[in-house]
Motif scaffolding. Structure first.
Motif, PDB file in Angstrom:
ATOM      1  N   GLU A  83       0.786  -1.236   0.000  1.00  0.00           N
ATOM      2  CA  GLU A  83       0.000   0.000   0.000  1.00  0.00           C
ATOM      3  C   GLU A  83       0.822   1.291   0.000  1.00  0.00           C
ATOM      4  O   GLU A  83       0.337   2.326  -0.464  1.00  0.00           O
ATOM      5  N   ILE A  84       2.040   1.269   0.500  1.00  0.00           N
ATOM      6  CA  ILE A  84       2.769   2.516   0.755  1.00  0.00           C
ATOM      7  C   ILE A  84       3.996   2.710  -0.137  1.00  0.00           C
ATOM      8  O   ILE A  84       4.210   3.782  -0.703  1.00  0.00           O
ATOM      9  N   SER A  85       4.810   1.670  -0.275  1.00  0.00           N
ATOM     10  CA  SER A  85       6.163   1.844  -0.825  1.00  0.00           C
ATOM     11  C   SER A  85       6.193   2.345  -2.269  1.00  0.00           C
ATOM     12  O   SER A  85       7.159   2.967  -2.690  1.00  0.00           O
ATOM     13  N   PHE A  86       5.131   2.087  -3.030  1.00  0.00           N
ATOM     14  CA  PHE A  86       5.083   2.592  -4.400  1.00  0.00           C
ATOM     15  C   PHE A  86       5.048   4.117  -4.422  1.00  0.00           C
ATOM     16  O   PHE A  86       5.557   4.748  -5.352  1.00  0.00           O
ATOM     17  N   TYR A  87       4.457   4.714  -3.379  1.00  0.00           N
ATOM     18  CA  TYR A  87       4.245   6.162  -3.359  1.00  0.00           C
ATOM     19  C   TYR A  87       5.322   6.907  -2.576  1.00  0.00           C
ATOM     20  O   TYR A  87       5.755   7.987  -2.964  1.00  0.00           O
ATOM     21  N   THR A  88       5.687   6.363  -1.446  1.00  0.00           N
ATOM     22  CA  THR A  88       6.727   6.993  -0.633  1.00  0.00           C
ATOM     23  C   THR A  88       7.512   5.901   0.085  1.00  0.00           C
ATOM     24  O   THR A  88       6.948   4.854   0.429  1.00  0.00           O
ATOM     25  N   LYS A  89       8.792   6.131   0.331  1.00  0.00           N
ATOM     26  CA  LYS A  89       9.653   5.081   0.873  1.00  0.00           C
ATOM     27  C   LYS A  89       9.793   5.134   2.394  1.00  0.00           C
ATOM     28  O   LYS A  89      10.239   4.170   2.998  1.00  0.00           O
ATOM     29  N   LYS A  90       9.460   6.250   2.996  1.00  0.00           N
ATOM     30  CA  LYS A  90       9.693   6.410   4.441  1.00  0.00           C
ATOM     31  C   LYS A  90       8.376   6.241   5.187  1.00  0.00           C
ATOM     32  O   LYS A  90       7.471   7.061   5.075  1.00  0.00           O
ATOM     33  N   PHE A  91       8.297   5.172   5.982  1.00  0.00           N
ATOM     34  CA  PHE A  91       7.037   4.760   6.581  1.00  0.00           C
ATOM     35  C   PHE A  91       7.243   4.374   8.039  1.00  0.00           C
ATOM     36  O   PHE A  91       8.126   3.590   8.374  1.00  0.00           O
ATOM     37  N   ILE A  92       6.400   4.951   8.896  1.00  0.00           N
ATOM     38  CA  ILE A  92       6.432   4.660  10.330  1.00  0.00           C
ATOM     39  C   ILE A  92       5.092   4.034  10.719  1.00  0.00           C
ATOM     40  O   ILE A  92       4.025   4.594  10.429  1.00  0.00           O
ATOM     41  N   GLY A 118      15.622  -1.203   1.679  1.00  0.00           N
ATOM     42  CA  GLY A 118      15.317  -2.339   2.543  1.00  0.00           C
ATOM     43  C   GLY A 118      15.565  -2.077   4.022  1.00  0.00           C
ATOM     44  O   GLY A 118      15.539  -3.000   4.837  1.00  0.00           O
ATOM     45  N   PHE A 119      15.817  -0.802   4.389  1.00  0.00           N
ATOM     46  CA  PHE A 119      16.094  -0.487   5.790  1.00  0.00           C
ATOM     47  C   PHE A 119      14.847  -0.705   6.639  1.00  0.00           C
ATOM     48  O   PHE A 119      13.756  -0.225   6.312  1.00  0.00           O
ATOM     49  N   CYS A 120      15.004  -1.435   7.728  1.00  0.00           N
ATOM     50  CA  CYS A 120      13.893  -1.609   8.665  1.00  0.00           C
ATOM     51  C   CYS A 120      14.456  -1.701  10.078  1.00  0.00           C
ATOM     52  O   CYS A 120      15.573  -2.180  10.293  1.00  0.00           O
ATOM     53  N   ILE A 143      16.526  14.141   3.744  1.00  0.00           N
ATOM     54  CA  ILE A 143      15.456  13.143   3.620  1.00  0.00           C
ATOM     55  C   ILE A 143      15.471  12.528   2.225  1.00  0.00           C
ATOM     56  O   ILE A 143      15.350  11.306   2.067  1.00  0.00           O
ATOM     57  N   GLU A 144      15.642  13.367   1.206  1.00  0.00           N
ATOM     58  CA  GLU A 144      15.654  12.868  -0.166  1.00  0.00           C
ATOM     59  C   GLU A 144      16.869  11.974  -0.429  1.00  0.00           C
ATOM     60  O   GLU A 144      16.788  11.002  -1.177  1.00  0.00           O
ATOM     61  N   ALA A 145      17.985  12.296   0.218  1.00  0.00           N
ATOM     62  CA  ALA A 145      19.199  11.486   0.048  1.00  0.00           C
ATOM     63  C   ALA A 145      19.105  10.156   0.789  1.00  0.00           C
ATOM     64  O   ALA A 145      19.791   9.187   0.446  1.00  0.00           O
ATOM     65  N   GLY A 146      18.256  10.107   1.805  1.00  0.00           N
ATOM     66  CA  GLY A 146      18.123   8.915   2.643  1.00  0.00           C
ATOM     67  C   GLY A 146      18.746   9.148   3.996  1.00  0.00           C
ATOM     68  O   GLY A 146      19.942   9.423   4.104  1.00  0.00           O
ATOM     69  N   GLU A 152      20.964   5.768   9.897  1.00  0.00           N
ATOM     70  CA  GLU A 152      20.369   5.115  11.064  1.00  0.00           C
ATOM     71  C   GLU A 152      20.454   6.019  12.288  1.00  0.00           C
ATOM     72  O   GLU A 152      19.511   6.084  13.096  1.00  0.00           O
ATOM     73  N   GLN A 153      21.556   6.750  12.432  1.00  0.00           N
ATOM     74  CA  GLN A 153      21.692   7.663  13.560  1.00  0.00           C
ATOM     75  C   GLN A 153      20.624   8.749  13.521  1.00  0.00           C
ATOM     76  O   GLN A 153      20.034   9.096  14.555  1.00  0.00           O
ATOM     77  N   GLN A 154      20.345   9.281  12.340  1.00  0.00           N
ATOM     78  CA  GLN A 154      19.308  10.309  12.223  1.00  0.00           C
ATOM     79  C   GLN A 154      17.933   9.742  12.556  1.00  0.00           C
ATOM     80  O   GLN A 154      17.151  10.378  13.276  1.00  0.00           O
ATOM     81  N   TRP A 155      17.634   8.554  12.059  1.00  0.00           N
ATOM     82  CA  TRP A 155      16.361   7.924  12.413  1.00  0.00           C
ATOM     83  C   TRP A 155      16.261   7.722  13.922  1.00  0.00           C
ATOM     84  O   TRP A 155      15.202   7.967  14.526  1.00  0.00           O
TER      85      TRP A 155
END
Length: 310
Positions: A204-213, A228-230, A268-271, A274-277
């Motif tokens: 439902e989400i990843s096609f539209y945006t990659k950052k999901f909480i 594939g970061f989780c 955010i656009e660059a990705g 892990e420290q920032q997250w």
């Protein structure tokens, strides 16, 4: 200086314990978040409407008293302020009944100046409501074109289960506009009958945006991002007085983290690293935990003053 703009509904939450009202406080999804940010000293403004009544005047005063610019909260003749009854159970989770004068749903405002790396918080049914959708999406487009970070809280209540088909195009457009999407397990169970972060993200989400909480009450927060970061983030044990506003203040804390740690749209656009997250999740959970300790729907003044000293 970076600022945060919230756009959404305003409501008076009347909170019950048992069958007795114990508190009445202005609320609304983006509203609760923006009050916390204003208290924390972040330059903040709110776009919305309030009823042409005593409650509406209280709502606008509550914003300004908490350091939020209420210039774009409009009032229309003969409109009445929405009311929410929130009944707390033994775990202090809320069951809601909403009363709203839908005949007066409208939105009329002058676009505030948006600078690069400002943050816009939007969400709940307000953000997909067909009646105000043209104004909402027009502003979101404008904000994105001017370099703002768009943070979307899905916040889809069971009371709108039967509206899903007609608002799905608006929902998908919000996913596509947003830089970051957050939703709860309850939202996605109502919308998609799915109960785990991976299936929601993949289908439902990843096609539209990659950052999901993906939040799950007291269960660990699930994060999914590009490449594939989780990661899971355990929720600190908190003695709750009320969970009303817990998710809204998770949003507020996350946005506070974006500004406090100087995380930009380019980052955010660059990705994000892990420290920032980790930094963002720490702020989000701190705000959410503090909100649960009172009936105010937002962080308390003592916590806000501590943040101002940092």
């Amino acid at each position: 200086m970076r600022k945060v703009i919230g756009i959404g509904e305003t409501v008076l939450d009347i909170i019950f314990k048992g069958e007795q009202p114990i508190q009445a406080v202005p609320g609304g999804s983006a509203f609760n978040a923006i009050i916390s940010l204003g208290r924390a000293g972040v330059p903040s403004m709110f776009i919305g409407e309030a009823g042409n009544d005593r409650v509406g005047r209280y709502v606008k005063k509550y914003l300004t008293d908490n350091g939020v610019d209420a210039t774009n909260v409009n009032t229309f003749a003969e409109s009445k302020s929405p009311i929410s009854l929130a009944f707390l159970d033994e775990e202090n989770d809320a069951e809601y009944i909403f009363y709203k004068d839908h005949l007066h749903d409208q939105l009329d405002f002058v676009y505030p100046k948006v600078q690069p790396d400002d943050v816009v918080i939007f969400g709940s049914f307000f953000a997909i409501n067909p009646v105000v959708r043209p104004q909402v999406v027009g502003f979101l487009d404008y904000a994105k074109q001017h370099g703002a970070i768009l943070y979307y809280d899905v916040n889809y209540r069971a009371s709108h289960r039967n509206d899903l088909m007609k608002v799905t195009p608006n929902l998908l457009e919000n996913y596509e506009l947003a830089d970051i999407v957050r939703g709860s397990d309850e939202d996605f169970e109502v919308m998609y009958r799915k109960k785990d972060a991976d299936s929601v993200y993949r289908s439902e989400i990843s096609f539209y945006t990659k950052k999901f909480i993906y939040t799950r009450g007291a269960q660990p927060v699930e994060l999914r991002a590009e490449g594939g970061f989780c990661k899971q983030y355990p929720v600190p044990t908190t003695e709750t007085v009320s969970t009303i506003g817990a998710g809204d203040n998770f949003n507020a804390g996350f946005v506070y983290g974006l500004i406090h740690h100087n995380i930009t749209r380019a980052d955010i656009e660059a990705g994000l690293t892990e420290q920032q997250w980790d930094q963002l999740m720490e702020c989000a959970q701190a705000f959410s935990a503090n909100c649960c300790k009172s009936l105010s729907n937002s962080i308390d003044i003592e916590f806000a003053n501590q943040l101002k000293k940092q």
